[in-house]
Motif scaffolding. Structure first.
Motif, mmCIF file in Angstrom:
data_model
loop_
_atom_site.group_PDB
_atom_site.id
_atom_site.type_symbol
_atom_site.label_atom_id
_atom_site.label_comp_id
_atom_site.label_asym_id
_atom_site.label_seq_id
_atom_site.Cartn_x
_atom_site.Cartn_y
_atom_site.Cartn_z
ATOM 1 N N LYS A 292 -23.313 -21.572 13.990
ATOM 2 C CA LYS A 292 -23.898 -20.228 13.814
ATOM 3 C C LYS A 292 -24.343 -19.647 15.152
ATOM 4 O O LYS A 292 -24.723 -20.355 16.056
ATOM 5 C CB LYS A 292 -25.096 -20.317 12.866
ATOM 6 C CG LYS A 292 -24.739 -20.836 11.482
ATOM 7 C CD LYS A 292 -25.958 -20.943 10.602
ATOM 8 C CE LYS A 292 -25.621 -21.509 9.227
ATOM 9 N NZ LYS A 292 -26.819 -21.656 8.380
ATOM 10 N N SER B 56 -26.304 -35.407 16.703
ATOM 11 C CA SER B 56 -26.882 -34.525 17.713
ATOM 12 C C SER B 56 -27.165 -35.327 18.976
ATOM 13 O O SER B 56 -27.130 -36.567 18.967
ATOM 14 C CB SER B 56 -28.158 -33.858 17.184
ATOM 15 O OG SER B 56 -29.139 -34.826 16.863
ATOM 16 N N HIS C 210 -27.192 -25.320 19.675
ATOM 17 C CA HIS C 210 -28.587 -24.938 19.837
ATOM 18 C C HIS C 210 -29.336 -26.065 20.547
ATOM 19 O O HIS C 210 -28.960 -27.234 20.453
ATOM 20 C CB HIS C 210 -29.230 -24.675 18.477
ATOM 21 C CG HIS C 210 -28.445 -23.747 17.609
ATOM 22 N ND1 HIS C 210 -28.568 -22.374 17.670
ATOM 23 C CD2 HIS C 210 -27.502 -24.000 16.664
ATOM 24 C CE1 HIS C 210 -27.742 -21.818 16.797
ATOM 25 N NE2 HIS C 210 -27.078 -22.789 16.179
ATOM 26 N N ASP D 163 -27.466 -38.626 13.507
ATOM 27 C CA ASP D 163 -26.837 -37.481 12.845
ATOM 28 C C ASP D 163 -25.756 -36.823 13.691
ATOM 29 O O ASP D 163 -25.133 -35.853 13.263
ATOM 30 C CB ASP D 163 -27.887 -36.456 12.425
ATOM 31 C CG ASP D 163 -28.584 -35.780 13.609
ATOM 32 O OD1 ASP D 163 -28.306 -36.156 14.774
ATOM 33 O OD2 ASP D 163 -29.415 -34.886 13.372
ATOM 34 N N TRP E 115 -27.879 -29.598 18.953
ATOM 35 C CA TRP E 115 -27.138 -29.778 17.719
ATOM 36 C C TRP E 115 -26.192 -28.603 17.506
ATOM 37 O O TRP E 115 -26.251 -27.578 18.178
ATOM 38 C CB TRP E 115 -28.090 -29.937 16.538
ATOM 39 C CG TRP E 115 -28.735 -28.679 16.044
ATOM 40 C CD1 TRP E 115 -28.349 -27.913 14.980
ATOM 41 C CD2 TRP E 115 -29.904 -28.024 16.571
ATOM 42 N NE1 TRP E 115 -29.180 -26.842 14.819
ATOM 43 C CE2 TRP E 115 -30.148 -26.888 15.764
ATOM 44 C CE3 TRP E 115 -30.760 -28.308 17.640
ATOM 45 C CZ2 TRP E 115 -31.217 -26.026 16.022
ATOM 46 C CZ3 TRP E 115 -31.824 -27.437 17.888
ATOM 47 C CH2 TRP E 115 -32.036 -26.327 17.083
ATOM 48 N N TYR E 116 -25.304 -28.797 16.539
ATOM 49 C CA TYR E 116 -24.279 -27.782 16.252
ATOM 50 C C TYR E 116 -24.308 -27.433 14.769
ATOM 51 O O TYR E 116 -24.352 -28.325 13.910
ATOM 52 C CB TYR E 116 -22.895 -28.327 16.622
ATOM 53 C CG TYR E 116 -21.753 -27.369 16.318
ATOM 54 C CD1 TYR E 116 -21.440 -26.324 17.179
ATOM 55 C CD2 TYR E 116 -20.996 -27.501 15.138
ATOM 56 C CE1 TYR E 116 -20.407 -25.447 16.897
ATOM 57 C CE2 TYR E 116 -19.966 -26.635 14.855
ATOM 58 C CZ TYR E 116 -19.671 -25.602 15.738
ATOM 59 O OH TYR E 116 -18.651 -24.737 15.452
ATOM 60 N N ASP E 117 -24.286 -26.126 14.487
ATOM 61 C CA ASP E 117 -24.134 -25.665 13.099
ATOM 62 C C ASP E 117 -23.105 -24.549 12.971
ATOM 63 O O ASP E 117 -22.896 -24.013 11.889
ATOM 64 C CB ASP E 117 -25.480 -25.241 12.499
ATOM 65 C CG ASP E 117 -26.108 -24.045 13.216
ATOM 66 O OD1 ASP E 117 -25.442 -23.458 14.102
ATOM 67 O OD2 ASP E 117 -27.256 -23.703 12.900
ATOM 68 N N MET F 220 -20.777 -34.477 14.161
ATOM 69 C CA MET F 220 -21.426 -33.170 14.040
ATOM 70 C C MET F 220 -20.721 -32.129 14.896
ATOM 71 O O MET F 220 -20.523 -30.985 14.454
ATOM 72 C CB MET F 220 -22.896 -33.262 14.459
ATOM 73 C CG MET F 220 -23.592 -31.901 14.488
ATOM 74 S SD MET F 220 -25.269 -31.938 15.150
ATOM 75 C CE MET F 220 -26.166 -32.595 13.756
#
Length: 422
Positions: free
Chosen positions: A422, A403, A73, A401, A418-420, A334
């Motif tokens: 989803k 990102s 994202h 973090d 960043w990455y999650d 991350m």
């Protein structure tokens, strides 16, 4: 008294700082005043950059057009006027952003919410000239490489709340390059503190291809190359040559070798010469300019001259005229494993091309043997909207973090990726 010693005194007496720092009589200039640990007495306005409103809303809307791999994202981190190269403070307190104008900005995420909610000028009482290059040492010293000067700011992450910040000259004004060679072109310096604790600085030369009578001078001082020196400015040496306008570099976390982007010769057509990502494995290597305009493409000006036998050709040839700039190795956790140890780099976007290319973030995978695994691949793109730039990425940096931050000097912004999953 050396700046490092001054900084030790200042840090150890931090609690007493406001009482101890009394206004001093006028000094010859602001740098002398600050270096002597005195206040400048300036009452200049020191506003924050607004982070809400129509511009912020439009930037967020533009970011919906950016394409990323699944699970990633992108969002607006902060509005930062003329944002160029980025230095994330080693304590994670603040991020410093250089420009090609006269200001350095400091961005603070006070809410710890993944958004820079405060943006203000750094050290506004000290005039600066093209302070593009910002970099930190691991022990908290900030270095700013200007057009023709390098300054050191002790404990910048903690003293930036004041308009006056202690500073000292690593390279005095007019001594980074000869005054006779100062130009409006290719003057955006980039710096890094290397694994050897030395300060590395990229020095572009100002011409498309310089006249031959400039060759000896430029090689001697390191213009069109990379220099390094002790952090106090001593023991300066030319580290790499044969680079036309290097902007963006980082050290491999694995073998400590230096990688750099280089911007190549204009006016040779849409598809040549290629941009370069170069791998510097030893001091003194020659990367071929001005005999080569990029990759294996010979320049018109030097086509009848025999190039050195030891020229090192690019590790990666990039799209012609895409303006490859910022470069970092990803060391976070991350992102998925395939990206860990990879190189992220920016392309600012072309001007010398009938159909513009670039304006994107690339990823380049590095094999165990230290060489790249194929070509660089697009990672974040969409700022080039059929030749109309919605933004022009300049630099990429990593937050604590894991990102990424990407700067954009056209829009005047930092973006966070960043990455999650989803």
């Amino acid at each position: 008294m050396k700046l490092h010693l001054l900084a030790t005194v200042a840090i150890s007496t931090l609690a007493a700082w406001p009482a101890a720092a009394q206004p001093a009589p006028p000094a010859p200039n602001a740098l002398d005043t600050l270096g002597a640990m005195h206040q400048t007495g300036s009452t200049a306005d020191w506003p924050e950059v607004p982070q809400t409103g129509q511009k912020a809303d439009q930037v967020k809307q533009n970011l919906t057009k950016i394409k990323l791999p699944p699970g990633f994202h992108i969002s607006l981190y902060a509005l930062v006027p003329d944002a160029r190269h980025i230095a994330v403070g080693p304590q994670g307190v603040a991020t410093f952003v250089g420009t090609r104008k006269s200001k350095v900005w400091v961005v603070t995420d006070r809410s710890r919410g993944g958004v820079g909610d405060e943006v203000k000028e750094f050290a506004p009482t000290l005039p600066k000239k093209i302070p593009n290059g910002v970099c930190f040492s691991k022990d908290g010293f900030l270095y700013i490489a200007e057009q023709n000067r390098v300054l050191e700011y002790a404990a910048a992450e903690f003293f930036y709340e004041s308009a006056d910040v202690v500073a000292g000259a690593v390279v005095p004004e007019g001594e980074l390059i000869p005054k006779s060679e100062e130009s409006y072109n290719h003057t955006a310096r980039v710096c890094r503190v290397g694994p050897d604790n030395k300060l590395y600085i990229q020095l572009g030369q100002p011409y498309n291809v310089p006249a031959k009578d400039k060759f000896d001078l430029y090689r001697k001082v390191g213009m069109g190359g990379i220099i390094r020196m002790d952090r106090d400015g001593k023991n300066r040496e030319v580290y790499a040559v044969g680079l036309r306008n290097p902007v963006g570099m980082d050290f491999s976390p694995k073998d400590k070798s230096l990688w750099t982007n280089d911007n190549q010769v204009d006016g040779m057509g849409d598809e040549q010469p290629p941009g370069e990502m170069d791998h510097i494995t030893a001091p003194g290597q020659d990367f071929g300019f001005p005999w080569y305009g990029g990759g294996h493409t010979r320049t018109v000006e030097y086509k009848n001259d025999t190039p050195p036998a030891n020229v090192v050709f690019p590790e990666v040839e990039q799209a012609a005229h895409a303006a490859d700039l910022g470069l970092i190795f990803y060391t976070g956790s991350m992102f998925p494993k395939k990206y860990q140890g990879a190189i992220f780099s920016t392309q600012h976007g072309s001007w010398n091309r009938t159909t513009p290319v670039g304006a994107r973030l690339l990823v380049t995978y590095v094999k165990e043997d230290g060489h790249v695994a194929g070509k660089s691949e697009p990672f974040a793109e969409g700022w080039n909207d059929n030749g109309y730039y919605l933004g022009r990425p300049v630099d990429v940096a990593q937050l604590p973090d894991g990102s990424l931050l990407v700067s954009d000097d056209l829009v005047g912004a930092l973006y966070r990726i960043w990455y999650d999953g989803k």
